[in-house]
Design a protein around this motif. Structure first.
Motif, mmCIF file in Angstrom:
data_model
loop_
_atom_site.group_PDB
_atom_site.id
_atom_site.type_symbol
_atom_site.label_atom_id
_atom_site.label_comp_id
_atom_site.label_asym_id
_atom_site.label_seq_id
_atom_site.Cartn_x
_atom_site.Cartn_y
_atom_site.Cartn_z
ATOM 1 N N UNK A 167 11.289 -5.529 -3.917
ATOM 2 C CA UNK A 167 10.887 -6.825 -3.380
ATOM 3 C C UNK A 167 9.514 -7.183 -3.966
ATOM 4 N N UNK A 168 9.120 -8.445 -3.927
ATOM 5 C CA UNK A 168 7.790 -8.803 -4.438
ATOM 6 C C UNK A 168 6.663 -8.003 -3.791
ATOM 7 N N UNK A 169 6.769 -7.739 -2.497
ATOM 8 C CA UNK A 169 5.723 -6.992 -1.805
ATOM 9 C C UNK A 169 5.711 -5.532 -2.256
ATOM 10 N N UNK A 170 6.884 -4.944 -2.387
ATOM 11 C CA UNK A 170 6.954 -3.557 -2.871
ATOM 12 C C UNK A 170 6.374 -3.446 -4.278
ATOM 13 N N UNK A 171 6.726 -4.404 -5.134
ATOM 14 C CA UNK A 171 6.207 -4.384 -6.499
ATOM 15 C C UNK A 171 4.688 -4.524 -6.503
ATOM 16 N N UNK A 172 4.160 -5.388 -5.635
ATOM 17 C CA UNK A 172 2.718 -5.601 -5.578
ATOM 18 C C UNK A 172 1.989 -4.315 -5.174
ATOM 19 N N UNK A 173 2.532 -3.579 -4.216
ATOM 20 C CA UNK A 173 1.914 -2.320 -3.800
ATOM 21 C C UNK A 173 1.972 -1.305 -4.936
ATOM 22 N N UNK A 174 3.135 -1.203 -5.568
ATOM 23 C CA UNK A 174 3.286 -0.267 -6.683
ATOM 24 C C UNK A 174 2.330 -0.620 -7.815
ATOM 25 N N UNK A 175 2.220 -1.910 -8.121
ATOM 26 C CA UNK A 175 1.309 -2.343 -9.186
ATOM 27 C C UNK A 175 -0.136 -1.983 -8.856
ATOM 28 N N UNK A 176 -0.540 -2.214 -7.607
ATOM 29 C CA UNK A 176 -1.902 -1.895 -7.191
ATOM 30 C C UNK A 176 -2.212 -0.415 -7.389
ATOM 31 N N UNK A 177 -1.315 0.447 -6.933
ATOM 32 C CA UNK A 177 -1.545 1.886 -7.048
ATOM 33 C C UNK A 177 -1.478 2.345 -8.500
ATOM 34 N N UNK A 178 -0.519 1.801 -9.261
ATOM 35 C CA UNK A 178 -0.333 2.242 -10.640
ATOM 36 C C UNK A 178 -1.467 1.793 -11.545
ATOM 37 N N UNK A 179 -2.070 0.656 -11.255
ATOM 38 C CA UNK A 179 -3.202 0.169 -12.043
ATOM 39 C C UNK A 179 -4.469 1.003 -11.795
ATOM 40 N N UNK A 180 -4.456 1.740 -10.693
ATOM 41 C CA UNK A 180 -5.650 2.507 -10.305
ATOM 42 C C UNK A 180 -5.282 3.971 -10.054
ATOM 43 N N UNK A 181 -4.774 4.668 -11.071
ATOM 44 C CA UNK A 181 -4.331 6.054 -10.865
ATOM 45 C C UNK A 181 -5.464 6.943 -10.365
ATOM 46 N N UNK A 182 -5.128 7.750 -9.363
ATOM 47 C CA UNK A 182 -6.104 8.666 -8.790
ATOM 48 C C UNK A 182 -6.949 8.084 -7.686
ATOM 49 N N UNK A 183 -6.950 6.751 -7.561
ATOM 50 C CA UNK A 183 -7.749 6.093 -6.522
ATOM 51 C C UNK A 183 -6.933 6.058 -5.222
ATOM 52 N N UNK A 184 -7.559 6.473 -4.122
ATOM 53 C CA UNK A 184 -6.888 6.481 -2.827
ATOM 54 C C UNK A 184 -7.151 5.154 -2.120
ATOM 55 N N UNK A 185 -6.070 4.480 -1.720
ATOM 56 C CA UNK A 185 -6.165 3.217 -1.004
ATOM 57 C C UNK A 185 -5.731 3.423 0.445
ATOM 58 N N UNK A 186 -6.572 3.019 1.382
ATOM 59 C CA UNK A 186 -6.198 3.070 2.790
ATOM 60 C C UNK A 186 -5.153 1.993 3.074
ATOM 61 N N UNK A 187 -4.453 2.122 4.214
ATOM 62 C CA UNK A 187 -3.484 1.093 4.589
ATOM 63 C C UNK A 187 -4.170 -0.253 4.764
ATOM 64 N N UNK A 188 -5.389 -0.235 5.286
ATOM 65 C CA UNK A 188 -6.142 -1.481 5.451
ATOM 66 C C UNK A 188 -6.428 -2.129 4.098
ATOM 67 N N UNK A 189 -6.861 -1.321 3.134
ATOM 68 C CA UNK A 189 -7.194 -1.859 1.814
ATOM 69 C C UNK A 189 -5.941 -2.362 1.094
ATOM 70 N N UNK A 190 -4.849 -1.629 1.223
ATOM 71 C CA UNK A 190 -3.590 -2.083 0.613
ATOM 72 C C UNK A 190 -3.177 -3.427 1.194
ATOM 73 N N UNK A 191 -3.256 -3.540 2.503
ATOM 74 C CA UNK A 191 -2.844 -4.791 3.152
ATOM 75 C C UNK A 191 -3.716 -5.953 2.685
ATOM 76 N N UNK A 192 -5.017 -5.743 2.671
ATOM 77 C CA UNK A 192 -5.928 -6.835 2.305
ATOM 78 C C UNK A 192 -5.770 -7.232 0.838
#
Length: 239
Positions: A167-192
């Motif tokens: 889904x667009x939202x799933x892709x957006x989360x995957x893109x965020x994490x994949x663009x920043x390998x090794x960086x830990x994102x909290x649920x709050x930061x992912x949502x925002x």
């Protein structure tokens, strides 16, 4: 004026007409369907950019309609229902919805959520290179992590040679994490970052989307290869 088309699927005519008035005033094209079967017919016959989908409907309910839509479309879906329990929200999101609004609702809040979803969807589906020109440093067309292949421009995800529908939202989360390998994102930061709005009691929403991603990407979702949990902190992807 916007030219995007929004499909409203709800068995209550008053709700369809109310949402339709607000969206028409914003310049959107509006289609209205009284149940899931009629809504699927509209989708076959028209180019639709977003679906507002009620859950409780005759003939074909919103959950089943959402599953059918997700078989071959990544158009954003906002679930609309009188139910407000967490499990009902989780059920809606698990079937592929991108957002969930509980009746009774403020029409302006729904319009704001629709605009947010459309912005993300249209940005992810740009293929003319405009985004690369605007953000040449940030934009990467292709991200490869082990056997995970992500094409940002075409919204294509392949794992071990298999095409994965997100889904667009799933892709957006995957893109965020994949663009920043090794960086830990909290649920709050992912949502925002992904929803583009302040975090407020939205932890379950992020967790459901992470779970959906793992179900689609991982051979063993309980022991994920790509999306790792850092307990008490958040999520990351390692290169």
């Amino acid at each position: 004026m916007s030219q995007e088309t929004i499909l409203i699927i709800d068995d209550e005519k008053e709700i369809r007409d109310l949402i339709g008035i607000y969206l028409t005033n914003e310049g959107y094209n509006v289609l209205k369907a009284a149940d899931g079967i009629e809504g699927l017919q509209y989708l076959e016959e028209n180019t639709v950019h977003l679906v507002v989908l009620d859950i409780m409907m005759p003939r074909l309910d919103g959950i089943q309609a959402c599953l059918k839509i997700r078989e071959n479309r990544n158009v954003p879906i906002i679930m609309l229902s009188a139910k407000s329990q967490d499990m009902d929200k989780i059920m809606g999101l698990t079937t592929g919805a991108d957002d969930y609004v509980t009746k009774p609702f403020q029409p302006l809040e729904l319009v704001a959520r629709i605009k947010s979803q459309l912005r993300r969807y249209l940005r992810l589906n740009q293929t003319d290179g405009a985004l690369q020109q605007q953000h040449p440093v940030e934009q990467m067309d292709v991200i490869t992590i082990d056997e995970l292949f992500i094409n940002i421009s075409t919204h294509e995800v392949i794992v071990e040679g298999k095409d994965i529908k997100l889904t667009p939202r799933e892709f957006a989360i995957l893109e965020l994490l994949a663009r920043n390998p090794g960086v830990v994102f909290s649920t709050e930061k992912i949502y925002e970052r992904v929803w583009n709005e302040p975090f407020y009691e939205s932890e379950n929403t992020v967790m459901v989307h992470i779970r959906n991603l793992r179900e689609k990407l991982e051979n063993n979702p309980r022991n994920p290869r790509y999306i790792k949990t850092v307990w008490g902190v958040g999520y990351k992807i390692e290169q």
